[in-house]
Design a protein around this motif. Structure first.
Motif, PDB file in Angstrom:
ATOM      1  N   PRO A 149       2.685   6.542   0.039  1.00 58.02           N
ATOM      2  CA  PRO A 149       3.609   6.506   1.181  1.00 58.02           C
ATOM      3  C   PRO A 149       3.197   7.435   2.313  1.00 58.02           C
ATOM      4  O   PRO A 149       3.400   7.103   3.484  1.00 58.02           O
ATOM      5  N   ASP A 150       2.624   8.593   2.001  1.00 59.75           N
ATOM      6  CA  ASP A 150       2.224   9.521   3.056  1.00 59.75           C
ATOM      7  C   ASP A 150       1.171   8.921   3.963  1.00 59.75           C
ATOM      8  O   ASP A 150       1.152   9.155   5.177  1.00 59.75           O
ATOM      9  N   ALA A 151       0.287   8.094   3.409  1.00 59.34           N
ATOM     10  CA  ALA A 151      -0.794   7.505   4.200  1.00 59.34           C
ATOM     11  C   ALA A 151      -0.372   6.216   4.886  1.00 59.34           C
ATOM     12  O   ALA A 151      -0.795   5.944   6.018  1.00 59.34           O
ATOM     13  N   TYR A 152       0.463   5.405   4.246  1.00 60.56           N
ATOM     14  CA  TYR A 152       0.697   4.046   4.734  1.00 60.56           C
ATOM     15  C   TYR A 152       2.100   3.768   5.262  1.00 60.56           C
ATOM     16  O   TYR A 152       2.303   2.778   5.964  1.00 60.56           O
ATOM     17  N   LEU A 210       0.822  -1.214   0.000  1.00 67.64           N
ATOM     18  CA  LEU A 210       0.000   0.000   0.000  1.00 67.64           C
ATOM     19  C   LEU A 210       0.854   1.261   0.000  1.00 67.64           C
ATOM     20  O   LEU A 210       0.491   2.275  -0.609  1.00 67.64           O
ATOM     21  N   ALA A 211       2.003   1.189   0.679  1.00 67.23           N
ATOM     22  CA  ALA A 211       2.873   2.368   0.777  1.00 67.23           C
ATOM     23  C   ALA A 211       3.549   2.694  -0.538  1.00 67.23           C
ATOM     24  O   ALA A 211       4.015   3.825  -0.730  1.00 67.23           O
ATOM     25  N   ARG A 224      11.618   8.165   6.775  1.00 68.85           N
ATOM     26  CA  ARG A 224      10.929   8.804   5.654  1.00 68.85           C
ATOM     27  C   ARG A 224       9.665   9.523   6.120  1.00 68.85           C
ATOM     28  O   ARG A 224       9.352  10.623   5.659  1.00 68.85           O
ATOM     29  N   ALA A 225       8.945   8.897   7.063  1.00 72.88           N
ATOM     30  CA  ALA A 225       7.736   9.541   7.580  1.00 72.88           C
ATOM     31  C   ALA A 225       8.081  10.818   8.333  1.00 72.88           C
ATOM     32  O   ALA A 225       7.391  11.840   8.208  1.00 72.88           O
ATOM     33  N   ALA A 226       9.174  10.789   9.111  1.00 74.63           N
ATOM     34  CA  ALA A 226       9.582  11.968   9.868  1.00 74.63           C
ATOM     35  C   ALA A 226      10.051  13.083   8.941  1.00 74.63           C
ATOM     36  O   ALA A 226       9.905  14.268   9.263  1.00 74.63           O
ATOM     37  N   ALA A 227      10.614  12.724   7.794  1.00 80.06           N
ATOM     38  CA  ALA A 227      11.022  13.753   6.834  1.00 80.06           C
ATOM     39  C   ALA A 227       9.818  14.511   6.302  1.00 80.06           C
ATOM     40  O   ALA A 227       9.907  15.699   5.977  1.00 80.06           O
ATOM     41  N   LEU A 281       3.287   1.105   8.094  1.00 83.79           N
ATOM     42  CA  LEU A 281       4.298   0.090   7.805  1.00 83.79           C
ATOM     43  C   LEU A 281       5.378   0.101   8.881  1.00 83.79           C
ATOM     44  O   LEU A 281       5.778  -0.956   9.384  1.00 83.79           O
ATOM     45  N   ALA A 282       5.842   1.287   9.245  1.00 84.19           N
ATOM     46  CA  ALA A 282       6.884   1.397  10.265  1.00 84.19           C
ATOM     47  C   ALA A 282       6.417   0.805  11.592  1.00 84.19           C
ATOM     48  O   ALA A 282       7.156   0.068  12.259  1.00 84.19           O
TER      49      ALA A 282
END
Length: 309
Positions: free
Chosen positions: A76-79, A71-72, A116-119, A83-84
């Motif tokens: 990627p912004d949503a999933y 899904l990511a 990546r999410a924190a970025a 995932l993490a």
């Protein structure tokens, strides 16, 4: 049957039904059904964990992580944050079950995903990135790479310090925890002096927090820190004695002696007694002279102070 099991067993059955229904929907319409399947698997893994159904929980989390990875790819912004989190939970389960190599790999992947999410949203995900880095430091400390454990520990601490600047009450206690994690990684990597600095700062942080009226909340953390500090000082004294460095050994012994005057733990006092006894047996003359030079008095013959009843 324990209360938790009475509530969790029917919840598991309901979650399994939801997974089954979501699988059917995902097979017919992946775009609609796969997000529902992910939510159902997440719920099922939660209830399996409450029931201590280890193998089933791990299996559900493997599928969940794979599903979120797919899904990511398109969102990627949503999933990616999901995932993490799934990889983090999977790493915990794998480590618990003894699959350490797989656990480390899942943990590394979780760090990559959180990074990546924190970025994209530092406020939301930097705390989770720091937590996962700390977890990975603990796991790598006793496995494949003590040096990597130090690097992860340093980064986790740096992020936590930065977060504490704007949210002191939430993150300063975590600063103490991550100082202790880094200290243990440094010890494992052979840097006793660096570890000592971490444990001493952790003690200072915790005592400041306890001075703000929340003493009981931090007693366990302080006890763990003082125990690690005592063991570190004992080890440093032994290393210096073995190398014939009496003055450096006495410096560590003085730190340990002072620690017993502000700590009540029997393990701290045992470390002190052991270190002084070994110094007296291994190099009595050299240590005695070094102590006299530093303290202006003879090397103590008795160092144990009984903790208060």
């Amino acid at each position: 049957m324990p209360w938790r099991d009475r509530r969790s067993r029917p919840a598991r059955e309901t979650a399994e039904q939801a997974v089954g229904a979501s699988r059917t929907l995902a097979g017919a319409d992946p775009a609609t059904g796969e997000p529902w399947l992910a939510a159902a698997l997440d719920c099922l893994a939660h209830h399996l964990g409450r029931l201590d159904a280890s193998a089933d929980e791990t299996r559900a989390l493997r599928e969940l992580a794979g599903l979120y990875a797919r899904l990511a790819e398109s969102r990627p912004d949503a999933y990616e944050p999901h995932l993490a989190a799934a990889l983090d939970d999977l790493a915990f389960c794998l480590w618990r079950d003894g699959a350490h190599r797989e656990a480390l790999e899942a943990g590394k992947q979780s760090v990559v995903a959180y990074r990546r999410a924190a970025a994209r949203d530092a406020q939301a995900y930097e705390p989770e990135l720091a937590r996962m880095l700390a977890n990975l430091s603990v796991r790598r400390r006793d496995s494949d790479s003590p040096e990597a454990a130090v690097a992860h520990g340093r980064e986790a601490l740096a992020i936590t310090r930065r977060l504490a600047e704007s949210a002191w009450a939430a993150f300063q206690p975590l600063t103490a925890d991550r100082l202790r994690i880094l200290g243990r990684a440094l010890r494992r990597a052979g840097d006793d002096a660096g570890a000592l600095a971490c444990f001493e700062e952790a003690e200072t942080v915790l005592r400041e927090l306890m001075g703000d009226g929340a003493g009981e909340s931090y007693e366990a953390a302080l006890a763990a820190t003082l125990s690690a500090l005592a063991d570190n000082l004992r080890s440093m004294a032994e290393v210096h004695l073995t190398a014939g460095r009496a003055d450096e050994a006495v410096s560590a012994l003085r730190g340990l002696f002072a620690l017993t005057r502000r700590a009540d733990g029997s393990d701290v006092h045992a470390s002190c007694v052991t270190a002084f006894a070994r110094a007296r047996a291994q190099a009595p003359d050299e240590v005695g002279r070094a102590w006299q030079r530093a303290m202006g008095k003879p090397f103590p013959s008795f160092v144990y102070r009984a903790p208060p009843a």
